[in-house]
Scaffold this motif. Sequence first.
Motif, PDB file in Angstrom:
ATOM      1  N   ARG A  36       3.361  10.770   6.929  1.00 32.54           N
ATOM      2  CA  ARG A  36       2.286   9.810   7.272  1.00 32.54           C
ATOM      3  C   ARG A  36       1.903   9.912   8.750  1.00 32.54           C
ATOM      4  NH1 ARG A  36       4.865   6.996   3.186  1.00 32.54           N
ATOM      5  NH2 ARG A  36       6.442   6.180   4.600  1.00 32.54           N
ATOM      6  N   VAL A  53      -0.117  13.040  -0.530  1.00 30.72           N
ATOM      7  CA  VAL A  53       0.477  11.730  -0.225  1.00 30.72           C
ATOM      8  C   VAL A  53      -0.451  10.617  -0.699  1.00 30.72           C
ATOM      9  CG1 VAL A  53       1.268  10.209   1.636  1.00 30.72           C
ATOM     10  CG2 VAL A  53       1.814  12.654   1.712  1.00 30.72           C
ATOM     11  N   GLU A  54      -1.746  10.753  -0.452  1.00 29.23           N
ATOM     12  CA  GLU A  54      -2.665   9.675  -0.823  1.00 29.23           C
ATOM     13  C   GLU A  54      -2.757   9.472  -2.327  1.00 29.23           C
ATOM     14  OE1 GLU A  54      -6.236  10.439   1.372  1.00 29.23           O
ATOM     15  OE2 GLU A  54      -5.376   9.510   3.172  1.00 29.23           O
ATOM     16  N   ARG A  55      -2.508  10.541  -3.098  1.00 27.54           N
ATOM     17  CA  ARG A  55      -2.569  10.393  -4.562  1.00 27.54           C
ATOM     18  C   ARG A  55      -1.208  10.110  -5.173  1.00 27.54           C
ATOM     19  NH1 ARG A  55      -5.166  15.605  -6.645  1.00 27.54           N
ATOM     20  NH2 ARG A  55      -4.392  16.432  -4.685  1.00 27.54           N
ATOM     21  N   GLY A  56      -0.166  10.067  -4.315  1.00 26.76           N
ATOM     22  CA  GLY A  56       1.192   9.799  -4.818  1.00 26.76           C
ATOM     23  C   GLY A  56       1.816  11.017  -5.477  1.00 26.76           C
ATOM     24  N   ARG A 156       0.390   0.127   3.061  1.00 28.01           N
ATOM     25  CA  ARG A 156       0.266   1.572   2.853  1.00 28.01           C
ATOM     26  C   ARG A 156      -0.793   1.841   1.793  1.00 28.01           C
ATOM     27  NH1 ARG A 156       6.192   4.101   2.165  1.00 28.01           N
ATOM     28  NH2 ARG A 156       5.145   5.131   0.433  1.00 28.01           N
ATOM     29  N   ASP A 158      -0.925   4.072  -0.344  1.00 26.36           N
ATOM     30  CA  ASP A 158      -0.348   4.444  -1.644  1.00 26.36           C
ATOM     31  C   ASP A 158       0.402   3.288  -2.305  1.00 26.36           C
ATOM     32  OD1 ASP A 158       1.806   4.581   0.100  1.00 26.36           O
ATOM     33  OD2 ASP A 158       2.588   6.478  -0.669  1.00 26.36           O
ATOM     34  N   ASP A 159       0.307   2.078  -1.747  1.00 29.63           N
ATOM     35  CA  ASP A 159       0.869   0.903  -2.426  1.00 29.63           C
ATOM     36  C   ASP A 159      -0.167   0.229  -3.323  1.00 29.63           C
ATOM     37  OD1 ASP A 159       3.426   1.214  -1.525  1.00 29.63           O
ATOM     38  OD2 ASP A 159       3.299  -0.270   0.079  1.00 29.63           O
ATOM     39  N   VAL A 163      -1.908   3.953  -7.648  1.00 31.75           N
ATOM     40  CA  VAL A 163      -1.135   5.015  -6.991  1.00 31.75           C
ATOM     41  C   VAL A 163       0.358   4.756  -7.186  1.00 31.75           C
ATOM     42  CG1 VAL A 163      -0.819   6.330  -4.858  1.00 31.75           C
ATOM     43  CG2 VAL A 163      -3.005   5.220  -5.289  1.00 31.75           C
ATOM     44  N   ASN A 166       1.414   6.065 -10.433  1.00 35.38           N
ATOM     45  CA  ASN A 166       1.509   7.521 -10.399  1.00 35.38           C
ATOM     46  C   ASN A 166       2.775   7.970  -9.671  1.00 35.38           C
ATOM     47  OD1 ASN A 166       0.392   9.967 -11.205  1.00 35.38           O
ATOM     48  ND2 ASN A 166      -0.293  10.371  -9.113  1.00 35.38           N
ATOM     49  N   ARG A 167       3.143   7.265  -8.590  1.00 39.19           N
ATOM     50  CA  ARG A 167       4.360   7.628  -7.841  1.00 39.19           C
ATOM     51  C   ARG A 167       5.583   7.505  -8.739  1.00 39.19           C
ATOM     52  NH1 ARG A 167       3.592   3.664  -3.116  1.00 39.19           N
ATOM     53  NH2 ARG A 167       5.783   4.023  -2.689  1.00 39.19           N
TER      54      ARG A 167
END
Length: 212
Positions: A36, A53-56, A156, A158-159, A163, A166-167
């Motif tokens: 990040r 990272v942005e899409r997990g 964040r 990605d929270d 997403v 997906n993570r």
Amino acid sequence: MRIVLIGAPGAGKGTYAQIIRDKYCIPHISTGDILREEIAKGSELGLKVKSYVERGLLVPDEIVIEVVKRRLEQPDAANGFVLDGFPRTLEQAKALDRMTRVDAVIHLVISEEVAVKRLSGRRICPVCNRVYNIYYEPKPREDEKCDYDGAQLVRRPDDEPDVVRNRYKVFYETFAPIIDYYKKTGRLIEVDSNRSVREVYPALEETLRRDG
Ligand code: AP5
Ligand code: ZN
């Protein structure tokens, strides 16, 4: 002490890594934080990893392995470290064993329901990376500024719920082989992380005393 914390998103890796860092004076190495920071700086590495990272999605092994290798070569990691978010694939686990000795691998076990609530309430300091939560201790002040440096806390990207889902999917795709790998070598310690920090941390520390 050389400690690895693994677990699903929201399991508490960052939270306990920071407590261990302060208590044992060893660096907290979070691959998520490093990636990040590179994205925020707009570095060559940051540009390469941004979309993952942005899409997990997992950043490719060769990139993350190189990042960790370089970080572990820094002088402050010579006497120990707490790794958070690495390894995430069997390839990364094997690469880590080629880089250094690992004393304890702690799996923070968490239910998806608890973790999703935690992530939706998480707030992060962009300056010192301290983690707060609107539902749990440590809670942020009403103005959502960091207690240590006064920076405005952020969420964040990605929270976001989609997403996060997906993570999870991505985490469980590569999870079983790592668990097997550490079990086979007798290094895996499981800690129930669904409880409060006040209950979990003593249990976690007890395992470190036994193994360290
Ligand atoms: P990363 O930053 O590692 O994210 P993650 O694994 O999804 O984990 P989180 O940071 O969301 O959760 P955490 O377990 O640290 O929980 P926390 O302590 O904050 O990775 C992000 C991305 O980077 C990946 O998706 C991927 O794209 C890339 N990446 C990173 N490493 C990679 C690798 N090795 N290979 C490939 N790609 C990689 O806790 C969550 C919240 O709960 C906090 O707000 C906390 O205060 C709160 N909380 C409430 N109660 C408790 C409690 N009892 N215990 C702990 N926390 C609690
Ligand atoms: Zn701060």
